[in-house]
Design a protein around this motif. Structure first.
Motif, PDB file in Angstrom:
ATOM      1  N   ASN A  29       0.872  -1.172   0.000  1.00  0.00           N
ATOM      2  CA  ASN A  29       0.000   0.000   0.000  1.00  0.00           C
ATOM      3  C   ASN A  29       0.914   1.230   0.000  1.00  0.00           C
ATOM      4  O   ASN A  29       2.138   1.112   0.013  1.00  0.00           O
ATOM      5  CB  ASN A  29      -0.948  -0.021   1.202  1.00  0.00           C
ATOM      6  CG  ASN A  29      -0.212  -0.033   2.526  1.00  0.00           C
ATOM      7  OD1 ASN A  29       0.926   0.395   2.648  1.00  0.00           O
ATOM      8  ND2 ASN A  29      -0.878  -0.554   3.549  1.00  0.00           N
ATOM      9  N   ALA A  30       0.339   2.417   0.005  1.00  0.00           N
ATOM     10  CA  ALA A  30       1.131   3.645  -0.098  1.00  0.00           C
ATOM     11  C   ALA A  30       2.128   3.786   1.053  1.00  0.00           C
ATOM     12  O   ALA A  30       3.286   4.163   0.838  1.00  0.00           O
ATOM     13  CB  ALA A  30       0.216   4.858  -0.168  1.00  0.00           C
ATOM     14  N   ARG A  49       3.490   1.384   2.953  1.00  0.00           N
ATOM     15  CA  ARG A  49       4.565   0.395   2.845  1.00  0.00           C
ATOM     16  C   ARG A  49       5.476   0.718   1.660  1.00  0.00           C
ATOM     17  O   ARG A  49       6.688   0.547   1.734  1.00  0.00           O
ATOM     18  CB  ARG A  49       3.998  -1.016   2.704  1.00  0.00           C
ATOM     19  CG  ARG A  49       5.106  -2.053   2.686  1.00  0.00           C
ATOM     20  CD  ARG A  49       4.607  -3.455   2.985  1.00  0.00           C
ATOM     21  NE  ARG A  49       5.683  -4.369   2.691  1.00  0.00           N
ATOM     22  CZ  ARG A  49       5.835  -5.005   1.537  1.00  0.00           C
ATOM     23  NH1 ARG A  49       4.948  -4.872   0.577  1.00  0.00           N
ATOM     24  NH2 ARG A  49       6.856  -5.801   1.332  1.00  0.00           N
ATOM     25  N   HIS A  50       4.909   1.195   0.561  1.00  0.00           N
ATOM     26  CA  HIS A  50       5.700   1.616  -0.596  1.00  0.00           C
ATOM     27  C   HIS A  50       6.721   2.672  -0.158  1.00  0.00           C
ATOM     28  O   HIS A  50       7.899   2.581  -0.487  1.00  0.00           O
ATOM     29  CB  HIS A  50       4.766   2.174  -1.684  1.00  0.00           C
ATOM     30  CG  HIS A  50       5.462   2.794  -2.841  1.00  0.00           C
ATOM     31  ND1 HIS A  50       6.104   2.070  -3.808  1.00  0.00           N
ATOM     32  CD2 HIS A  50       5.610   4.105  -3.181  1.00  0.00           C
ATOM     33  CE1 HIS A  50       6.623   2.893  -4.704  1.00  0.00           C
ATOM     34  NE2 HIS A  50       6.343   4.130  -4.344  1.00  0.00           N
ATOM     35  N   TYR A  51       6.266   3.635   0.621  1.00  0.00           N
ATOM     36  CA  TYR A  51       7.145   4.689   1.136  1.00  0.00           C
ATOM     37  C   TYR A  51       8.255   4.082   1.992  1.00  0.00           C
ATOM     38  O   TYR A  51       9.428   4.411   1.826  1.00  0.00           O
ATOM     39  CB  TYR A  51       6.334   5.701   1.940  1.00  0.00           C
ATOM     40  CG  TYR A  51       7.170   6.763   2.595  1.00  0.00           C
ATOM     41  CD1 TYR A  51       7.546   7.905   1.897  1.00  0.00           C
ATOM     42  CD2 TYR A  51       7.591   6.630   3.920  1.00  0.00           C
ATOM     43  CE1 TYR A  51       8.324   8.888   2.498  1.00  0.00           C
ATOM     44  CE2 TYR A  51       8.363   7.599   4.522  1.00  0.00           C
ATOM     45  CZ  TYR A  51       8.727   8.722   3.814  1.00  0.00           C
ATOM     46  OH  TYR A  51       9.501   9.682   4.408  1.00  0.00           O
ATOM     47  N   ARG A  52       7.899   3.182   2.915  1.00  0.00           N
ATOM     48  CA  ARG A  52       8.893   2.566   3.795  1.00  0.00           C
ATOM     49  C   ARG A  52       9.898   1.739   3.010  1.00  0.00           C
ATOM     50  O   ARG A  52      11.096   1.762   3.299  1.00  0.00           O
ATOM     51  CB  ARG A  52       8.201   1.698   4.851  1.00  0.00           C
ATOM     52  CG  ARG A  52       7.507   2.476   5.939  1.00  0.00           C
ATOM     53  CD  ARG A  52       7.078   1.589   7.105  1.00  0.00           C
ATOM     54  NE  ARG A  52       6.384   0.380   6.714  1.00  0.00           N
ATOM     55  CZ  ARG A  52       5.066   0.281   6.569  1.00  0.00           C
ATOM     56  NH1 ARG A  52       4.292   1.324   6.771  1.00  0.00           N
ATOM     57  NH2 ARG A  52       4.515  -0.871   6.241  1.00  0.00           N
ATOM     58  N   VAL A  53       9.417   0.987   2.029  1.00  0.00           N
ATOM     59  CA  VAL A  53      10.318   0.144   1.228  1.00  0.00           C
ATOM     60  C   VAL A  53      11.313   1.018   0.461  1.00  0.00           C
ATOM     61  O   VAL A  53      12.516   0.755   0.464  1.00  0.00           O
ATOM     62  CB  VAL A  53       9.525  -0.765   0.265  1.00  0.00           C
ATOM     63  CG1 VAL A  53      10.436  -1.423  -0.757  1.00  0.00           C
ATOM     64  CG2 VAL A  53       8.756  -1.828   1.052  1.00  0.00           C
ATOM     65  N   LEU A  54      10.817   2.071  -0.185  1.00  0.00           N
ATOM     66  CA  LEU A  54      11.728   2.944  -0.929  1.00  0.00           C
ATOM     67  C   LEU A  54      12.696   3.649   0.009  1.00  0.00           C
ATOM     68  O   LEU A  54      13.880   3.809  -0.309  1.00  0.00           O
ATOM     69  CB  LEU A  54      10.955   3.955  -1.772  1.00  0.00           C
ATOM     70  CG  LEU A  54      10.192   3.400  -2.965  1.00  0.00           C
ATOM     71  CD1 LEU A  54       9.658   4.531  -3.833  1.00  0.00           C
ATOM     72  CD2 LEU A  54      11.020   2.451  -3.802  1.00  0.00           C
ATOM     73  N   TRP A 101      14.035   9.770  -3.369  1.00  0.00           N
ATOM     74  CA  TRP A 101      13.243  10.931  -2.947  1.00  0.00           C
ATOM     75  C   TRP A 101      12.557  11.586  -4.132  1.00  0.00           C
ATOM     76  O   TRP A 101      11.421  12.049  -4.026  1.00  0.00           O
ATOM     77  CB  TRP A 101      14.088  11.918  -2.161  1.00  0.00           C
ATOM     78  CG  TRP A 101      14.437  11.376  -0.805  1.00  0.00           C
ATOM     79  CD1 TRP A 101      15.680  11.079  -0.347  1.00  0.00           C
ATOM     80  CD2 TRP A 101      13.534  11.023   0.254  1.00  0.00           C
ATOM     81  NE1 TRP A 101      15.598  10.560   0.923  1.00  0.00           N
ATOM     82  CE2 TRP A 101      14.302  10.517   1.309  1.00  0.00           C
ATOM     83  CE3 TRP A 101      12.155  11.087   0.391  1.00  0.00           C
ATOM     84  CZ2 TRP A 101      13.732  10.083   2.509  1.00  0.00           C
ATOM     85  CZ3 TRP A 101      11.574  10.646   1.576  1.00  0.00           C
ATOM     86  CH2 TRP A 101      12.369  10.158   2.623  1.00  0.00           C
ATOM     87  N   HIS A 102      13.236  11.601  -5.267  1.00  0.00           N
ATOM     88  CA  HIS A 102      12.607  12.143  -6.477  1.00  0.00           C
ATOM     89  C   HIS A 102      11.397  11.298  -6.869  1.00  0.00           C
ATOM     90  O   HIS A 102      10.337  11.825  -7.193  1.00  0.00           O
ATOM     91  CB  HIS A 102      13.623  12.190  -7.624  1.00  0.00           C
ATOM     92  CG  HIS A 102      13.029  12.619  -8.915  1.00  0.00           C
ATOM     93  ND1 HIS A 102      12.712  13.924  -9.188  1.00  0.00           N
ATOM     94  CD2 HIS A 102      12.668  11.907 -10.006  1.00  0.00           C
ATOM     95  CE1 HIS A 102      12.183  13.996 -10.397  1.00  0.00           C
ATOM     96  NE2 HIS A 102      12.147  12.784 -10.916  1.00  0.00           N
ATOM     97  N   MET A 103      11.558   9.983  -6.811  1.00  0.00           N
ATOM     98  CA  MET A 103      10.468   9.083  -7.174  1.00  0.00           C
ATOM     99  C   MET A 103       9.292   9.211  -6.204  1.00  0.00           C
ATOM    100  O   MET A 103       8.135   9.107  -6.607  1.00  0.00           O
ATOM    101  CB  MET A 103      10.969   7.634  -7.221  1.00  0.00           C
ATOM    102  CG  MET A 103      11.914   7.375  -8.375  1.00  0.00           C
ATOM    103  SD  MET A 103      12.769   5.783  -8.270  1.00  0.00           S
ATOM    104  CE  MET A 103      11.407   4.659  -8.530  1.00  0.00           C
ATOM    105  N   LEU A 104       9.579   9.433  -4.941  1.00  0.00           N
ATOM    106  CA  LEU A 104       8.506   9.587  -3.957  1.00  0.00           C
ATOM    107  C   LEU A 104       7.776  10.916  -4.124  1.00  0.00           C
ATOM    108  O   LEU A 104       6.585  11.008  -3.837  1.00  0.00           O
ATOM    109  CB  LEU A 104       9.066   9.487  -2.536  1.00  0.00           C
ATOM    110  CG  LEU A 104       9.448   8.092  -2.083  1.00  0.00           C
ATOM    111  CD1 LEU A 104      10.211   8.148  -0.765  1.00  0.00           C
ATOM    112  CD2 LEU A 104       8.217   7.210  -1.958  1.00  0.00           C
TER     113      LEU A 104
END
Length: 110
Positions: A68-69, A71-76, A91-94
């Motif tokens: 989910n959003a 977890r996606h943030y945490r993984v990146l 950080w650019h991708m996020l």
């Protein structure tokens, strides 16, 4: 459950693999008759491909469950911590606006 997947290769090896993959993507699109002026800026960078490769490995390690959003943030973020040279890309991708069809966070929108 850990968000981290054991480090599998050096960044140089991951970048070499991503460079090869990008070359294949370009070759396939050229062979299908597409104009490079139409698709080159839509392709991910080598470092973006590396981040997505590492993200995919994390998804595989989590029994294939797409994040989910949060977890996606945490993984990146974990990828940025494990591979500091990728921090700017992560950080650019996020923070970027999602507009690329290959981007897994918008794939369901198309």
């Amino acid at each position: 459950m850990s968000e981290s997947v054991p480090r599998r290769a050096s960044l140089e090896v991951l970048r070499a693999e991503a460079t090869d993959e990008l070359a294949v993507l370009i070759q396939e699109r050229l062979r299908s008759g597409e104009d490079p002026w139409d698709f080159m800026e839509d392709l991910p960078s080598v470092d973006e491909l590396v981040v997505y490769l590492l993200r995919a490995e994390n998804i595989t390690a989590n029994d294939g469950v797409r994040p989910n959003a949060a977890r996606h943030y945490r993984v990146l973020r974990q990828i940025a911590l494990e591979y500091p040279e990728l921090t700017g890309t992560v950080w650019h991708m996020l923070g970027e606006q999602r507009h690329r069809r290959w981007d897994p966070t918008i794939a369901d929108a198309f």
